[in-house]
Design an enzyme around this catalytic site. Structure first.
Site, PDB file in Angstrom:
ATOM      1  N   PRO A 241       0.792  -1.240   0.000  1.00 22.10           N
ATOM      2  CA  PRO A 241       0.000   0.000   0.000  1.00 22.10           C
ATOM      3  C   PRO A 241       0.828   1.295   0.000  1.00 22.10           C
ATOM      4  O   PRO A 241       0.284   2.366   0.254  1.00 22.10           O
ATOM      5  CB  PRO A 241      -0.807  -0.124   1.299  1.00 22.10           C
ATOM      6  CG  PRO A 241       0.084  -0.897   2.216  1.00 22.10           C
ATOM      7  CD  PRO A 241       0.844  -1.858   1.344  1.00 22.10           C
ATOM      8  N   GLY A 243       3.797   2.154   1.716  1.00 24.93           N
ATOM      9  CA  GLY A 243       4.561   2.615   2.884  1.00 24.93           C
ATOM     10  C   GLY A 243       5.976   3.020   2.504  1.00 24.93           C
ATOM     11  O   GLY A 243       6.442   4.105   2.865  1.00 24.93           O
ATOM     12  N   LYS A 244       6.631   2.165   1.737  1.00 24.36           N
ATOM     13  CA  LYS A 244       8.041   2.449   1.413  1.00 24.36           C
ATOM     14  C   LYS A 244       8.149   3.502   0.317  1.00 24.36           C
ATOM     15  O   LYS A 244       9.057   4.325   0.346  1.00 24.36           O
ATOM     16  CB  LYS A 244       8.765   1.155   1.036  1.00 24.36           C
ATOM     17  CG  LYS A 244       8.753   0.164   2.202  1.00 24.36           C
ATOM     18  CD  LYS A 244       9.521  -1.094   1.933  1.00 24.36           C
ATOM     19  CE  LYS A 244       9.285  -2.111   3.031  1.00 24.36           C
ATOM     20  NZ  LYS A 244       7.937  -2.707   3.030  1.00 24.36           N
ATOM     21  N   ASP A 288       2.093  -5.998 -14.051  1.00 25.43           N
ATOM     22  CA  ASP A 288       2.754  -7.192 -13.511  1.00 25.43           C
ATOM     23  C   ASP A 288       4.270  -7.018 -13.606  1.00 25.43           C
ATOM     24  O   ASP A 288       4.820  -6.924 -14.715  1.00 25.43           O
ATOM     25  CB  ASP A 288       2.284  -8.404 -14.331  1.00 25.43           C
ATOM     26  CG  ASP A 288       2.866  -9.710 -13.810  1.00 25.43           C
ATOM     27  OD1 ASP A 288       3.697  -9.659 -12.881  1.00 25.43           O
ATOM     28  OD2 ASP A 288       2.482 -10.761 -14.341  1.00 25.43           O
ATOM     29  N   CYS A 360       9.282  -9.644   4.005  1.00 23.78           N
ATOM     30  CA  CYS A 360       8.988  -9.686   5.450  1.00 23.78           C
ATOM     31  C   CYS A 360       8.880 -11.159   5.844  1.00 23.78           C
ATOM     32  O   CYS A 360       7.930 -11.576   6.483  1.00 23.78           O
ATOM     33  CB  CYS A 360       7.748  -8.882   5.802  1.00 23.78           C
ATOM     34  SG  CYS A 360       6.267  -9.326   4.907  1.00 23.78           S
TER      35      CYS A 360
END
Ligand SMILES: C[S@@+](CC[C@H](N)C(=O)[O-])C[C@H]1O[C@@H](n2cnc3c(N)ncnc32)[C@H](O)[C@@H]1O
Length: 416
Positions: A241, A243-244, A288, A360
């Site tokens: 979404p 964040g980075k 993609d 992660c």
């Protein structure tokens, strides 16, 4: 039940369910759902001792009612009377009135036999992890097993990333102090503030104005490692979404271009919302990453961030549904997808450019083994600063380390 029986994630279902209730009840629902998913193996262990045979068909829902009841009795501060009465009455609204007696008897037996004090002599059940994942952790981190399993079981603190385009960390810390919000600063993260207690972050100072975003400390390391420079072209290849992406833009406002790409349009919409709230700009592209021939214009990038789709085993303490949604057989498929995306991204990088690979995950297959295989396939790739001396390559952060989520980073350089 939707998570465990139907394979849906809490992200997909919980907000819509919570919408129907008051703020107080929303928090309660969250606490119950997260609690049951965290403690599931132990709750099931107790339930199996009390229920003669599993419930089937339309009666199955009563098993989940029992799990909620046992969870309240063993882990919450709700009075015994209220926990039993409310749990039994839930049978009515769930249209299994005929099982009220059974649910009542199971919960009363749980109390009478004092089962909450009976923990099994089984490390996997106590760990709260599914068997396959417990074995993986045991195999790869034998010396840290106890600490690691414990960290994966705990509730994570909330990390904020202060938006340095809007306010300094010092000034934001002052605002929090004035509002008597408990917090600490992080020695290693320049823009981070850690809140020990969960709460409604939209009520914190400056939420609407975009003074901060919620982002774990481990995820906050990406932008500093990528280290984007003025006038560069940056690709965030799996961005939602966002964040980075947002952090990259906060740290470096003078980029020539920053493209945030994601394959999922609904998740891409979340990037747009985050950019807007934080008052930042990026070019969004729904495409993609494994097939750049369909969208790439041939202009290479100075730096690429590849925050790849992964098992998310490093963030289980925040998302306990992952433990039950992710299956052992998914890992090899994810490893293949990751290597396909890495190979597809590499030609998009300028000679002399750098690609930061991130997951992660705490599983070596997705992390350092993935990188070793990549280095074998690409002779023009080498390990970048901060990771080059590592053996194995990259930096593996384990859950709980300096209060962070589990994460993996490795910088790859393309030769001139
Ligand atoms: C770990 S998340 C990214 C988190 C994000 N970098 C952040 O910091 O907010 C992985 C993302 O990869 C996206 N994704 C999965 N397969 C993809 C593909 N083939 N091409 C582009 N994006 C993909 C998913 O939709 C998901 O949003």
């Amino acid at each position: 039940m939707q998570v465990l029986e139907n394979g849906l994630s809490l992200r997909e279902i919980l907000p819509a369910e919570q919408q129907k209730f008051s703020d107080k009840d929303k928090a309660w629902i969250q606490q119950m759902v997260f609690g049951v998913l965290r403690q599931l193996p132990l709750l099931q262990f107790w339930m199996r001792q009390l229920l003669e045979k599993p419930l089937k068909g339309k009666n199955k829902v009563a098993e989940f009612v029992i799990l909620l009841g046992i969870y309240q009795l063993a882990f919450s501060r709700v009075s015994t009377h209220a926990a039993v009465a409310e749990t039994v009455s839930a049978c009515q609204s769930l249209k299994v009135q005929s099982l009220k007696g059974l649910v009542n008897a199971v919960l009363r037996n749980f109390i009478r036999q004092d089962l909450a004090t009976h923990t099994p002599d089984n490390a996997q059940i106590k760990s709260g992890l599914p068997n396959w994942l417990y074995k993986q952790v045991e195999q790869h981190y034998p010396e840290k097993l106890g600490v690691l399993v414990d960290a994966m079981h705990q509730q994570a603190p909330i990390w904020l990333r202060v938006n340095q385009r809007q306010i300094t960390v010092q000034d934001y810390a002052k605002q929090l102090s004035e509002q008597q919000v408990e917090f600490s600063l992080s020695a290693e993260h320049a823009e981070a503030i850690i809140l020990p207690r969960a709460g409604d972050i939209t009520q914190l100072p400056g939420y609407q104005q975009g003074w901060f975003a919620v982002q774990d400390g481990a995820a906050q390391m990406a932008a500093a490692l990528l280290d984007a420079q003025p006038n560069e072209r940056i690709l965030d290849a799996c961005a939602a979404p966002g964040g980075k992406t947002c952090h990259i833009l906060e740290r470096q406002p003078n980029l020539q271009e920053c493209i945030a790409l994601d394959v999922d349009q609904s998740r891409l919409d979340r990037i747009a919302e985050n950019l807007q709230r934080l008052q930042l700009n990026a070019d969004l592209l729904c495409a993609d990453a494994a097939s750049p021939d369909k969208w790439w214009d041939g202009r290479q990038f100075d730096r690429i961030l590849l925050d790849a789709p992964c098992s998310a085993t490093g963030v289980i303490r925040r998302h306990p549904d992952i433990k039950w949604l992710r299956k052992a057989k998914d890992i090899d498929e994810l490893v293949q997808l990751q290597s396909k995306i890495m190979d597809a991204m590499w030609p998009l990088l300028k000679p002399g450019g750098s690609m930061l690979y991130a997951t992660c995950s705490i599983l070596p297959k997705e992390n350092h083994q993935q990188i070793s295989a990549f280095l074998q396939r690409h002779k023009d790739a080498s390990l970048g600063a901060t990771t080059q001396h590592g053996d194995p390559p990259g930096r593996q952060i384990l859950p709980g380390e300096s209060q962070m989520d589990g994460f993996y980073y490795c910088m790859l350089l393309k030769s001139q």
